[in-house]
Each structure stands twice: as structure tokens, then as C-alpha cells.
Design a protein around this motif. Structure first.
Motif, PDB file in Angstrom:
ATOM      1  N   ALA A   1      23.057 -10.113   0.601  1.00 36.70           N
ATOM      2  CA  ALA A   1      22.305 -11.066  -0.225  1.00 36.70           C
ATOM      3  C   ALA A   1      22.336 -12.452   0.414  1.00 36.70           C
ATOM      4  O   ALA A   1      21.319 -13.135   0.516  1.00 36.70           O
ATOM      5  CB  ALA A   1      22.902 -11.106  -1.629  1.00 36.70           C
ATOM      6  N   LYS A   2      23.523 -12.858   0.873  1.00 36.88           N
ATOM      7  CA  LYS A   2      23.687 -14.172   1.519  1.00 36.88           C
ATOM      8  C   LYS A   2      22.824 -14.257   2.781  1.00 36.88           C
ATOM      9  O   LYS A   2      22.159 -15.254   3.030  1.00 36.88           O
ATOM     10  CB  LYS A   2      25.147 -14.366   1.936  1.00 36.88           C
ATOM     11  CG  LYS A   2      25.992 -15.124   0.934  1.00 36.88           C
ATOM     12  CD  LYS A   2      27.271 -15.572   1.654  1.00 36.88           C
ATOM     13  CE  LYS A   2      28.468 -15.438   0.748  1.00 36.88           C
ATOM     14  NZ  LYS A   2      29.732 -15.419   1.467  1.00 36.88           N
TER      15      LYS A   2
ATOM     16  N   GLU B   1       9.030   0.293  -1.314  1.00 34.22           N
ATOM     17  CA  GLU B   1       8.976  -0.934  -0.522  1.00 34.22           C
ATOM     18  C   GLU B   1      10.383  -1.262  -0.045  1.00 34.22           C
ATOM     19  O   GLU B   1      11.363  -1.034  -0.756  1.00 34.22           O
ATOM     20  CB  GLU B   1       8.400  -2.076  -1.366  1.00 34.22           C
ATOM     21  CG  GLU B   1       6.970  -1.812  -1.763  1.00 34.22           C
ATOM     22  CD  GLU B   1       6.179  -3.082  -2.010  1.00 34.22           C
ATOM     23  OE1 GLU B   1       6.786  -4.131  -2.265  1.00 34.22           O
ATOM     24  OE2 GLU B   1       4.940  -3.011  -1.942  1.00 34.22           O
ATOM     25  N   TYR B   2      10.446  -1.786   1.175  1.00 29.81           N
ATOM     26  CA  TYR B   2      11.753  -2.025   1.798  1.00 29.81           C
ATOM     27  C   TYR B   2      11.832  -3.410   2.432  1.00 29.81           C
ATOM     28  O   TYR B   2      10.813  -4.024   2.731  1.00 29.81           O
ATOM     29  CB  TYR B   2      12.004  -0.992   2.912  1.00 29.81           C
ATOM     30  CG  TYR B   2      11.947   0.434   2.430  1.00 29.81           C
ATOM     31  CD1 TYR B   2      13.072   1.044   1.875  1.00 29.81           C
ATOM     32  CD2 TYR B   2      10.768   1.165   2.519  1.00 29.81           C
ATOM     33  CE1 TYR B   2      13.015   2.354   1.419  1.00 29.81           C
ATOM     34  CE2 TYR B   2      10.703   2.477   2.061  1.00 29.81           C
ATOM     35  CZ  TYR B   2      11.827   3.068   1.513  1.00 29.81           C
ATOM     36  OH  TYR B   2      11.767   4.355   1.054  1.00 29.81           O
ATOM     37  N   ILE B   3      13.067  -3.836   2.666  1.00 29.71           N
ATOM     38  CA  ILE B   3      13.321  -4.995   3.511  1.00 29.71           C
ATOM     39  C   ILE B   3      14.045  -4.455   4.732  1.00 29.71           C
ATOM     40  O   ILE B   3      14.992  -3.674   4.593  1.00 29.71           O
ATOM     41  CB  ILE B   3      14.214  -6.044   2.802  1.00 29.71           C
ATOM     42  CG1 ILE B   3      13.545  -6.570   1.537  1.00 29.71           C
ATOM     43  CG2 ILE B   3      14.540  -7.204   3.757  1.00 29.71           C
ATOM     44  CD1 ILE B   3      14.490  -7.312   0.600  1.00 29.71           C
ATOM     45  N   TRP B   4      13.571  -4.829   5.902  1.00 34.45           N
ATOM     46  CA  TRP B   4      14.310  -4.540   7.124  1.00 34.45           C
ATOM     47  C   TRP B   4      15.001  -5.835   7.518  1.00 34.45           C
ATOM     48  O   TRP B   4      14.338  -6.799   7.899  1.00 34.45           O
ATOM     49  CB  TRP B   4      13.370  -4.097   8.243  1.00 34.45           C
ATOM     50  CG  TRP B   4      12.935  -2.662   8.150  1.00 34.45           C
ATOM     51  CD1 TRP B   4      13.334  -1.725   7.259  1.00 34.45           C
ATOM     52  CD2 TRP B   4      11.999  -1.996   9.015  1.00 34.45           C
ATOM     53  NE1 TRP B   4      12.716  -0.528   7.502  1.00 34.45           N
ATOM     54  CE2 TRP B   4      11.891  -0.665   8.580  1.00 34.45           C
ATOM     55  CE3 TRP B   4      11.251  -2.413  10.117  1.00 34.45           C
ATOM     56  CZ2 TRP B   4      11.068   0.269   9.200  1.00 34.45           C
ATOM     57  CZ3 TRP B   4      10.417  -1.482  10.740  1.00 34.45           C
ATOM     58  CH2 TRP B   4      10.331  -0.157  10.287  1.00 34.45           C
ATOM     59  N   LEU B   5      16.305  -5.842   7.392  1.00 36.65           N
ATOM     60  CA  LEU B   5      17.091  -7.016   7.759  1.00 36.65           C
ATOM     61  C   LEU B   5      17.688  -6.743   9.143  1.00 36.65           C
ATOM     62  O   LEU B   5      18.465  -5.812   9.307  1.00 36.65           O
ATOM     63  CB  LEU B   5      18.196  -7.249   6.719  1.00 36.65           C
ATOM     64  CG  LEU B   5      19.173  -8.388   6.981  1.00 36.65           C
ATOM     65  CD1 LEU B   5      18.459  -9.727   7.043  1.00 36.65           C
ATOM     66  CD2 LEU B   5      20.264  -8.419   5.915  1.00 36.65           C
ATOM     67  N   VAL B   6      17.287  -7.545  10.128  1.00 35.28           N
ATOM     68  CA  VAL B   6      17.747  -7.313  11.503  1.00 35.28           C
ATOM     69  C   VAL B   6      18.712  -8.415  11.929  1.00 35.28           C
ATOM     70  O   VAL B   6      18.420  -9.597  11.778  1.00 35.28           O
ATOM     71  CB  VAL B   6      16.556  -7.243  12.493  1.00 35.28           C
ATOM     72  CG1 VAL B   6      17.058  -7.044  13.922  1.00 35.28           C
ATOM     73  CG2 VAL B   6      15.611  -6.110  12.111  1.00 35.28           C
TER      74      VAL B   6
ATOM     75  N   ASP C   1      16.619  -1.394   0.049  1.00 35.16           N
ATOM     76  CA  ASP C   1      15.629  -1.051  -0.975  1.00 35.16           C
ATOM     77  C   ASP C   1      15.185  -2.356  -1.642  1.00 35.16           C
ATOM     78  O   ASP C   1      16.008  -3.086  -2.190  1.00 35.16           O
ATOM     79  CB  ASP C   1      16.263  -0.108  -2.000  1.00 35.16           C
ATOM     80  CG  ASP C   1      15.273   0.344  -3.055  1.00 35.16           C
ATOM     81  OD1 ASP C   1      14.641  -0.535  -3.686  1.00 35.16           O
ATOM     82  OD2 ASP C   1      15.135   1.555  -3.279  1.00 35.16           O
ATOM     83  N   LYS C   2      13.883  -2.650  -1.588  1.00 30.24           N
ATOM     84  CA  LYS C   2      13.396  -3.937  -2.098  1.00 30.24           C
ATOM     85  C   LYS C   2      13.652  -4.096  -3.601  1.00 30.24           C
ATOM     86  O   LYS C   2      13.941  -5.186  -4.073  1.00 30.24           O
ATOM     87  CB  LYS C   2      11.906  -4.081  -1.796  1.00 30.24           C
ATOM     88  CG  LYS C   2      11.446  -5.525  -1.754  1.00 30.24           C
ATOM     89  CD  LYS C   2      10.076  -5.675  -1.146  1.00 30.24           C
ATOM     90  CE  LYS C   2       9.806  -7.116  -0.760  1.00 30.24           C
ATOM     91  NZ  LYS C   2       8.544  -7.259  -0.037  1.00 30.24           N
ATOM     92  N   GLU C   3      13.528  -2.990  -4.338  1.00 27.89           N
ATOM     93  CA  GLU C   3      13.662  -3.059  -5.797  1.00 27.89           C
ATOM     94  C   GLU C   3      15.120  -3.230  -6.233  1.00 27.89           C
ATOM     95  O   GLU C   3      15.435  -4.080  -7.058  1.00 27.89           O
ATOM     96  CB  GLU C   3      13.080  -1.782  -6.412  1.00 27.89           C
ATOM     97  CG  GLU C   3      12.677  -1.965  -7.857  1.00 27.89           C
ATOM     98  CD  GLU C   3      12.020  -0.708  -8.412  1.00 27.89           C
ATOM     99  OE1 GLU C   3      12.373  -0.329  -9.538  1.00 27.89           O
ATOM    100  OE2 GLU C   3      11.181  -0.108  -7.708  1.00 27.89           O
ATOM    101  N   THR C   4      16.018  -2.425  -5.654  1.00 19.82           N
ATOM    102  CA  THR C   4      17.415  -2.429  -6.119  1.00 19.82           C
ATOM    103  C   THR C   4      18.314  -3.333  -5.281  1.00 19.82           C
ATOM    104  O   THR C   4      19.401  -3.702  -5.714  1.00 19.82           O
ATOM    105  CB  THR C   4      18.009  -1.005  -6.054  1.00 19.82           C
ATOM    106  OG1 THR C   4      18.051  -0.605  -4.671  1.00 19.82           O
ATOM    107  CG2 THR C   4      17.179  -0.014  -6.847  1.00 19.82           C
TER     108      THR C   4
END
Length: 199
Positions: free
Chosen positions: A6-7, A74-79, A137-140
Motif C-alpha cells: 500500500a505504501k 482488473e489488476y495493478i502491476w506494481l514493478v 487485485d485492483k478490487e481487494t
């Protein structure tokens, strides 16, 4: 969501912001990261050229494009990345194109040295190897999977080289860059898409 994730997302960059950050630092003769050296700035300069070229030449195959568009969430790809990292320069343009192509993935990039807590959760053989792609996971907001720091065949190439010569030197790095050049981003597309389809 894990607090470090999250940070990190809160302090993350879009692909274009990340590219601008690297370019702006290079104008000051600097690279990203805590450590500054001529070598790292040199690698960052090479990588910027590489990323510009790949941005123009990398293609997502039609089959892979369809698979990306058919993802059911929907997703977030955090690289996790740094401007001086040769693998990141080869992989981020592909990852960015895949995210854009899908219409369902938000790509965010964070710097390794600024996200120690996050990096510690995603070590490779106890090392801070990058880039690491974290699928969220974008939602959760939950972390579903991770991929990196390089495609399996590229990783095997380096492992074999180290076994034979005991070090990762300039020859190994050149061999790796040639592998990327010949592969044209296909292994990366296949591996990441398989991972996404198996979620």
C-alpha cells in the motif's frame, strides 16, 4: 493489502513518470538509487536508449493481445525497478505495452532503494534482484502473484555462466543483452500471460 505494498503504491510512478524521472536525473549526471557512481550513470544512459528503442519496436503478438484483453478482473502491476538495471530496461517497455494492450491493468513502478520494506518481501535467492512484477487485485488490494527478475531462459543463461566462470562479468551481461535482442520480448509475454491466466 500488505502495508508495504500500500505504501509503495502511494509513492509509485506511472511508466511515463518513471521515464521522465530517469531522464531528469541523467541531465544532472545522476542515476536512480542510493548509490551514485559513473558506472551506474553510464548504465542508466544505455538503458534510456534501450527503452526508447524497445518502446518503438516491441510488438505484442495478436494471440497475446487477445489473451490480455480477455482477463476477467482488473489488476495493478506494481514493478520494483531502478534506472540503472539492464533487465528492467529490457522488460519494462514490454510490461508497459502489455498493460496498455489489456485495458485492465494499471502499471505502477517504484524504486527499489526507496522501498526497502517492499523489496524484502520479494527477494530472489535472498538477493534484491530486480525488476520484480507484483500482481495486485485492483478490487481487494491483495497480492496474487509475482514474476521476475527475468524470464526463465535468461535466468538459466546467467546461472550457467556463473557456474562455468564463477562471476557475472561484462561478457555475461553482453550475452544476456543479446538473448533479449533475439527473444524480442516473446518469453516475457508468454510467462506473464500464463501467470495471469492461472490466477
Amino acid at each position: 493489502m500488505k502495508i508495504p505494498v500500500a505504501k509503495a503504491l502511494f509513492n509509485s510512478h506511472s511508466y511515463s513518470e518513471y521515464r521522465k524521472l530517469i531522464s531528469d536525473l541523467l541531465l544532472e549526471g545522476k542515476s536512480t538509487g542510493n548509490e551514485q557512481s559513473e558506472d551506474l550513470t553510464h548504465y542508466s544512459t544505455l538503458n534510456e536508449t534501450r527503452m526508447n528503442r524497445l518502446g518503438k519496436t516491441i510488438k505484442i503478438t495478436e494471440e497475446n493481445s487477445l489473451k490480455l484483453k480477455s482477463l476477467n478482473s482488473e489488476y495493478i502491476w506494481l514493478v520494483i525497478s531502478e534506472g540503472w538495471c539492464g533487465d528492467a530496461a529490457q522488460l519494462l517497455p514490454i510490461i508497459n505495452k502489455m498493460a496498455v494492450e489489456s485495458g485492465k491493468i494499471d502499471l505502477r513502478i517504484v524504486l527499489r532503494d526507496e522501498n526497502e520494506e517492499l523489496m524484502k518481501l520479494f527477494l530472489t535467492n535472498k538477493n534484491k534482484a530486480i525488476p520484480i512484477l507484483i500482481v495486485v487485485d485492483k478490487e481487494t488490494g491483495s497480492v496474487l502473484e509475482k514474476w521476475g527478475p527475468r524470464p526463465k531462459s535468461a535466468a538459466d543463461l546467467i546461472i550457467e555462466y556463473k557456474k562455468e566462470f564463477g562471476v557475472i562479468d561484462e561478457t555475461a551481461k553482453t550475452n544476456l543483452q543479446l538473448w533479449y535482442l533475439h527473444d524480442k520480448g516473446l518469453s516475457t509475454q508468454e510467462e506473464i500471460i500464463n501467470l495471469m491466466q492461472n490466477l
